[in-house]
Design a protein around this motif. Structure first.
Motif: not given
Length: 278
Positions: A17, A24-27, A81, A83-84, A278
């Motif tokens: 992330r 937060w940005w997640f892979s 990526c 975001n939530t 997450p």
């Protein structure tokens, strides 16, 4: 610490992330790898992305952001990526038993949201319960709920008067806070030792009172002046903040007590609440 900020764990597996644009940005391929056990998550994501486009979900795909994340070889590569918000939307399109608990949870949130629209008091009751479970004092909870209601009334007014959500809301909010407390929200957060936590969830009851005063004064100014658009409302925000700032100065002189405080609730809430997971 930096490595911990860039790696999260989900179902015991690593999910990369990155803190980007204040969230937060997640892979996506990491998340897909966890949810599907796919041997090639990158291919799975390409197929899923194509299907989303064919289904007309263009906005979901375009909201994904290409960021450079550290790979297993220690080098950085551009990776899609989410975001939530987008992450949860993608979950709805992943046919996996592991995604089902999240889908049920989202369905429950949707049900609660509809109930709260029909009966707004339910939303406050649920929020009150959350703060109580976290151990906040009763007086603080009452003040916090009041600031939430005042904030909602102000943003509703802004929306009706042509202020754009997002950056313009943030700028006006910062103007009010700066004039009220003599420092910006980011400076206020730094004083309290906060990193990404919600500033208002760490304000003292006094700080919450003056926050609400500044925002209510701003709303009243906007109504009185019939402010339209960003510029008019910017002026109303400055006036509202100055009114609250003047009240703060008077209070501090009469009570011989500073309103702005470095106090926070980090120890009470514990390390588990410091980061979004997450």
């Amino acid at each position: 610490m930096e490595q911990q900020n860039k790696i999260s764990f989900f179902e015991g597996k690593k999910v990369r992330r990155e803190w980007h644009q204040g969230e937060w940005w997640f892979s996506i391929i990491d998340v897909i790898g966890v949810l599907t056990d796919s041997k090639n998550p990158a291919v799975y994501w390409r197929v899923l992305k194509k299907r989303l486009l064919n289904e007309g979900a263009h906005e979901v795909v375009t909201k994904c952001n290409a960021l450079k994340l550290v790979a297993s070889d220690g080098k950085k590569y551009t990776t899609d990526c989410a975001n939530t918000e987008t992450f949860f939307r993608l979950l709805m399109s992943v046919p996996s038993p592991k995604a089902e608990p999240f889908k049920l949870w989202l369905a429950q949130l949707g049900k609660e949201h509809i109930e709260e629209i029909e009966n707004p008091e339910l939303g406050f009751d649920r929020l009150k319960g959350i703060y109580e479970a976290k151990g906040y004092p009763k007086e603080w909870i009452e003040r916090r709920l009041q600031t939430i209601e005042v904030r909602k009334q102000l943003t509703d007014e802004w929306k009706q008067r042509g202020v754009k959500e997002g950056q313009e809301y943030s700028i006006l909010t910062a103007e009010i806070a700066k004039a009220t407390f003599g420092l910006t929200p980011s400076e206020h957060s730094k004083l309290k030792g906060l990193e990404r936590e919600n500033l208002r969830d760490h304000m003292t009851p006094l700080e919450l009172i003056f926050t609400a005063l500044g925002e209510e004064a701003t709303r009243l100014n906007a109504v009185k002046a019939d402010a339209q658009g960003y510029e008019d409302n910017h002026e109303a925000a400055q006036k509202g903040g100055r009114a609250a700032g003047g009240a703060r100065d008077s209070f501090e002189k009469l009570q011989n007590q500073k309103v702005v405080s470095s106090d926070n609730y980090l120890k009470q809430l514990g390390e588990g609440d410091k980061e979004m997971k997450p």
